[in-house]
Design a protein around this motif. Structure first.
Motif, PDB file in Angstrom:
ATOM      1  N   PHE A  80     -28.160 -37.865 -18.019  1.00  0.00           N
ATOM      2  CA  PHE A  80     -28.996 -38.156 -16.869  1.00  0.00           C
ATOM      3  C   PHE A  80     -29.803 -36.892 -16.590  1.00  0.00           C
ATOM      4  CE2 PHE A  80     -28.833 -39.763 -12.202  1.00  0.00           C
ATOM      5  CZ  PHE A  80     -30.135 -40.148 -12.309  1.00  0.00           C
ATOM      6  N   ILE A  82     -32.147 -35.151 -14.478  1.00  0.00           N
ATOM      7  CA  ILE A  82     -32.852 -35.143 -13.186  1.00  0.00           C
ATOM      8  C   ILE A  82     -33.860 -34.014 -13.171  1.00  0.00           C
ATOM      9  CG2 ILE A  82     -32.532 -35.272 -10.679  1.00  0.00           C
ATOM     10  CD1 ILE A  82     -29.924 -36.208 -10.898  1.00  0.00           C
ATOM     11  N   HIS A 139     -22.052 -29.626 -16.429  1.00  0.00           N
ATOM     12  CA  HIS A 139     -22.622 -30.960 -16.251  1.00  0.00           C
ATOM     13  C   HIS A 139     -24.143 -30.921 -16.165  1.00  0.00           C
ATOM     14  CE1 HIS A 139     -23.115 -35.024 -15.037  1.00  0.00           C
ATOM     15  NE2 HIS A 139     -21.813 -35.222 -15.025  1.00  0.00           N
ATOM     16  N   VAL A 141     -26.380 -32.981 -15.099  1.00  0.00           N
ATOM     17  CA  VAL A 141     -27.032 -33.405 -13.858  1.00  0.00           C
ATOM     18  C   VAL A 141     -27.160 -32.226 -12.907  1.00  0.00           C
ATOM     19  CG1 VAL A 141     -26.764 -34.821 -11.812  1.00  0.00           C
ATOM     20  CG2 VAL A 141     -26.301 -35.786 -14.034  1.00  0.00           C
ATOM     21  N   ILE A 142     -26.054 -31.512 -12.728  1.00  0.00           N
ATOM     22  CA  ILE A 142     -26.071 -30.401 -11.780  1.00  0.00           C
ATOM     23  C   ILE A 142     -26.980 -29.281 -12.279  1.00  0.00           C
ATOM     24  CG2 ILE A 142     -24.634 -28.789 -10.496  1.00  0.00           C
ATOM     25  CD1 ILE A 142     -23.981 -31.641  -9.853  1.00  0.00           C
ATOM     26  N   THR A 143     -26.881 -28.956 -13.575  1.00  0.00           N
ATOM     27  CA  THR A 143     -27.714 -27.850 -14.052  1.00  0.00           C
ATOM     28  C   THR A 143     -29.201 -28.210 -13.994  1.00  0.00           C
ATOM     29  OG1 THR A 143     -27.092 -28.586 -16.257  1.00  0.00           O
ATOM     30  CG2 THR A 143     -26.169 -26.523 -15.526  1.00  0.00           C
TER      31      THR A 143
ATOM     32  N   ILE B  38     -24.359 -36.364  -4.794  1.00  0.00           N
ATOM     33  CA  ILE B  38     -25.554 -35.526  -4.744  1.00  0.00           C
ATOM     34  C   ILE B  38     -26.479 -36.026  -3.644  1.00  0.00           C
ATOM     35  CG2 ILE B  38     -25.510 -34.627  -7.100  1.00  0.00           C
ATOM     36  CD1 ILE B  38     -27.365 -36.695  -7.958  1.00  0.00           C
ATOM     37  N   LEU B  91     -24.144 -40.931  -9.512  1.00  0.00           N
ATOM     38  CA  LEU B  91     -25.264 -39.999  -9.519  1.00  0.00           C
ATOM     39  C   LEU B  91     -26.550 -40.708  -9.126  1.00  0.00           C
ATOM     40  CD1 LEU B  91     -24.247 -38.307 -12.844  1.00  0.00           C
ATOM     41  CD2 LEU B  91     -24.118 -37.293 -10.581  1.00  0.00           C
ATOM     42  N   VAL B  95     -28.997 -40.143  -5.865  1.00  0.00           N
ATOM     43  CA  VAL B  95     -30.442 -39.909  -5.942  1.00  0.00           C
ATOM     44  C   VAL B  95     -31.175 -40.898  -5.034  1.00  0.00           C
ATOM     45  CG1 VAL B  95     -32.443 -40.020  -7.461  1.00  0.00           C
ATOM     46  CG2 VAL B  95     -30.368 -38.929  -8.258  1.00  0.00           C
ATOM     47  N   LEU B 243     -24.241 -28.177  -2.368  1.00  0.00           N
ATOM     48  CA  LEU B 243     -23.619 -28.657  -3.609  1.00  0.00           C
ATOM     49  C   LEU B 243     -23.357 -27.480  -4.545  1.00  0.00           C
ATOM     50  CD1 LEU B 243     -23.067 -31.538  -4.722  1.00  0.00           C
ATOM     51  CD2 LEU B 243     -25.174 -31.315  -6.007  1.00  0.00           C
ATOM     52  N   ILE B 247     -19.657 -25.968  -5.955  1.00  0.00           N
ATOM     53  CA  ILE B 247     -19.281 -25.630  -7.330  1.00  0.00           C
ATOM     54  C   ILE B 247     -18.853 -24.167  -7.403  1.00  0.00           C
ATOM     55  CG2 ILE B 247     -20.178 -25.378  -9.666  1.00  0.00           C
ATOM     56  CD1 ILE B 247     -22.144 -27.717  -8.793  1.00  0.00           C
ATOM     57  N   VAL B 297     -25.582 -21.944 -11.868  1.00  0.00           N
ATOM     58  CA  VAL B 297     -25.684 -22.227 -13.306  1.00  0.00           C
ATOM     59  C   VAL B 297     -24.773 -21.285 -14.086  1.00  0.00           C
ATOM     60  CG1 VAL B 297     -27.227 -22.182 -15.289  1.00  0.00           C
ATOM     61  CG2 VAL B 297     -27.993 -23.200 -13.159  1.00  0.00           C
ATOM     62  N   LEU B 300     -21.292 -22.455 -13.630  1.00  0.00           N
ATOM     63  CA  LEU B 300     -21.092 -23.696 -14.385  1.00  0.00           C
ATOM     64  C   LEU B 300     -20.952 -23.416 -15.872  1.00  0.00           C
ATOM     65  CD1 LEU B 300     -23.492 -26.232 -12.720  1.00  0.00           C
ATOM     66  CD2 LEU B 300     -21.078 -26.564 -13.139  1.00  0.00           C
TER      67      LEU B 300
END
Lengths: 364, 321
Positions: A80, A82, A139, A141-143, B38, B91, B95, B243, B247, B297, B300
């Protein structure tokens, strides 16, 4: 066999979903004290009844084809994306750099080079999230959401501090040289006696978008890579077992996705504004989500959905001009389309499946 | 930087961290139950609008707060309806909620107030007044501690204190109550919770309701505490920063507080100093704006510790599998 026929899945389910979204949208228009039928007439009138209206509709359609295909190819690989918005912003940067710093002899050469630049910049911006997903398991989507914001900040910095002409106040580049200006539909189709598409921004990029649709179809259903992308999207473990590298497919699919998003910037930056402005993408990256969902990730579907959203966009602008309905009505319609065709898919599908099953039982 | 300036920056850090913290804890409840959210941004925006609208019409900020919570909860239930009842993609639903809120708020604001998609400015009882804590005036003259107490700790609106109290409360609910245990379990292994005879659906709806409540507080604080009224897109990406903070905090309440304070500090510094001159190297304001996202990022990517989300997050629960 507990499934319904393929045509029902591909046509009936989205059609009913869109119908539900349309009914709710009409309800919203009623609730703010306007007549939905009048509003619809006004939209059709403004977007489809004059050639300049078509010029705007097709201009928006071009954007949405690119961003719709961008989301669609990621969907095929079960990702996905985005991040179309950010990828398109950075694609715009590529277009601007090419147009500003390379002296082009003719617009056709400029378009070719700018297309490569836009796709390369957009793909590069999609590469980092793709690589992080494939290698580090973060993930996507988040990145990609995070990368939208980072792209906005980067573009802001570049426009304010680096590319803004001396003395200018607005964060935007200077106007591109005349040799890079793309022919508009007015240049191509209007004659002395028949002034078509007057003043509208639709340009040669539209045909590039149509070509992208065809190339997309060929890639996904007629090439080995397309097969691998679809296989990976259907079942990662099966694809892995068949010797398809998940890392490679994730990265390649996202590179194509980002490249398509980046190419959207050709239309807005090179075709319309003829310079790079701060908010050039105007949310088209997000509309791509609705377009891909509605078009079931098929290029024909994406084309039709992009056309519908182009109509909605231009019709919405027309509404805002002549009535008290703000442009944000389009955002609401878009939200409802995403909600019903994407998230509430099962609400329509499950009763339909039941209906088909009972019909089959009766006939057998 | 002198002491008074430092206090001012920290004071605005607290103000800016509050909506982030409330939204972040909201996301914490939702995601710990296995519902990825989200749509925090949209819920906050809806709450910000309706709280300001009702506060403007009735003149009561408390009615506004209730209305804001109701708006946010409604958005939450749409999310729950799509992703729990109909097992849709969480997700995509998130959105859709962000867009729904972004469009509807302006549409309704224009219809009700005809001020270009904003509410009238709130005055008097329509806003949350800052609270002066006891002895703040008396202690003001005491060196170091006096101004600290007066500037930084005292003088915020009640929602700021609520937000900070929510941190231990969230910790207590999650780790010290039966509900919290089940909530955490349903985000990790819903089939186990189901086998134990506890309803997965009910638990997830409960989590989503709490999420709606907290986002409602966050949005109401934005429009009636931090600012005086609603303007279009006033959340300005705060839902996404929340959000990111979630994380960053690896889905834990105390760390959520630290992450939100850090991101709040970044916003406060960016707001006060446009470009920061670090003796030759100038950090542009855009870097400060992008820093929360860049840090997220990096986290993550697992370069600084691994962020492992709840295992069942994002997956709809199907009973027979």
């Amino acid at each position: 066999m507990d499934k319904m026929p393929a045509w029902a899945d591909a046509v009936l389910v989205p059609l009913i979903s869109i119908l539900l979204a349309a009914i709710l949208s009409a309800g919203v228009i009623l609730a703010i004290g306007e007549n939905p039928i009048e509003a619809f007439k006004l939209m059709v009138d403004g977007a489809l009844m004059r050639s300049s209206g078509w010029g705007y509709t097709l201009y928006y359609t071009t954007n949405f084809i690119f961003t719709g295909l961008c989301v669609a190819i990621a969907f095929h690989a079960k990702m996905f994306n985005i991040g179309g918005e950010g990828q398109a912003m950075i694609g715009g940067l590529g277009v601007a750099l090419a147009c500003l710093f390379i002296p082009f002899p003719h617009w056709s050469v400029a378009l070719l080079v700018a297309t490569l630049a836009a796709a390369a910049f957009g793909a590069a911006w999609a590469f980092i999230p793709a690589w992080l997903q494939a290698k580090r398991g973060s993930h996507i989507v988040i990145t990609t959401i995070m990368f939208n914001f980072i792209a906005a900040a980067l573009l802001n910095y570049v426009l304010v501090n680096l590319l803004r002409p001396v003395g200018a106040m607005e964060p935007a580049t200077g106007t591109f040289p005349a040799a890079t200006h793309l022919p508009t539909f007015q240049d191509m189709f209007a004659t002395e006696g028949n002034p078509l598409f007057r003043g509208s921004p639709a340009n040669v990029t539209f045909f590039l978008a149509v070509a992208a649709c065809i190339a997309f179809w060929f890639l996904i259903w007629r090439t080995k890579l397309g097969y691998e992308i679809r296989a990976f999207g259907q079942s990662e473990s099966a694809a892995r077992y068949a010797g398809i590298s998940p890392v490679r497919i994730t990265v390649v699919a996202m590179l194509i996705s980002g490249g398509l998003a980046g190419m959207m910037a050709l239309n807005t930056t090179m075709g319309e504004a003829e310079r790079l402005v701060l908010n050039a993408t105007e949310g088209a990256g997000f509309i791509g989500i609705a377009v891909a969902l509605m078009g079931r990730s098929h290029p024909v579907g994406v084309f039709l959905a992009a056309l519908l959203f182009g109509f909605l966009y231009q019709g919405g602008a027309e509404l805002a001009l002549w009535t008290n309905i703000p442009r944000e009505l389009i955002t609401v319609i878009q939200a409802l389309v995403i909600l019903f065709t994407g998230a509430l898919d099962n609400m329509v599908r499950l009763p339909l499946e039941k209906l088909f099953m009972s019909m089959r039982r009766r006939s057998s | 930087m002198d002491y008074a300036t430092l206090l001012q920056v920290l004071d605005s850090t607290v103000r800016l961290a509050t909506p982030l913290l409330l939204a972040c804890l909201a996301g914490l409840f939702s995601e710990r139950s296995g519902i990825v959210d989200i749509g925090l941004e949209g819920k906050m925006l809806a709450a910000a609008f309706l709280s300001a609208a009702i506060a403007a019409v009735t003149g009561s900020v408390w009615l506004g707060l209730l209305a804001g919570i109701a708006a946010s909860m409604l958005m939450s239930f749409i999310h729950g309806f799509a992703s729990i009842t109909f097992r849709g993609n969480q997700l995509i639903s998130g959105v859709a909620i962000n867009f729904l809120a972004s469009g509807l708020t302006v549409l309704i604001a224009q219809d009700w107030f005809s001020q270009g998609g904003r509410t009238p400015s709130l005055m008097g009882g329509g806003r949350f007044e800052s609270i002066t804590l006891p002895f703040a005036e008396a202690l003001r003259g005491v060196p170091v501690i006096g101004p600290l107490y007066y500037e930084l700790i005292s003088g915020h609106s009640i929602l700021v204190y609520v937000a900070f109290l929510m941190v231990p409360l969230t910790w207590w609910i999650l780790y010290r109550t039966r509900f919290g245990l089940r909530l955490r379990a349903v985000g990790e292994a819903p089939e186990a919770v189901d086998t134990a005879g506890v309803s997965v659906v009910a638990l997830r709806y409960a989590a989503i309701a709490i999420c709606g409540l907290l986002c409602g507080l966050a949005g109401a604080y934005l429009a009636t505490g931090l600012q005086a009224g609603f303007v279009r897109e006033m959340t300005a990406g705060r839902g996404y920063i929340a959000l990111a903070a979630l994380i960053f905090a690896k889905w834990r309440p105390w760390y959520a507080l630290y992450a939100c304070l850090l991101f709040g500090l970044l916003q406060a510094v960016a707001l006060r100093y446009q470009n920061i001159d670090l003796g030759g190297i100038i950090i542009p304001v855009q870097v400060m704006d992008a820093l929360p996202y860049i840090l997220t990022v990096v986290i993550l990517a697992g370069f600084v510790g691994k962020a492992i989300p709840p295992r069942a997050g994002g997956e709809p629960y199907v009973k027979e599998r």
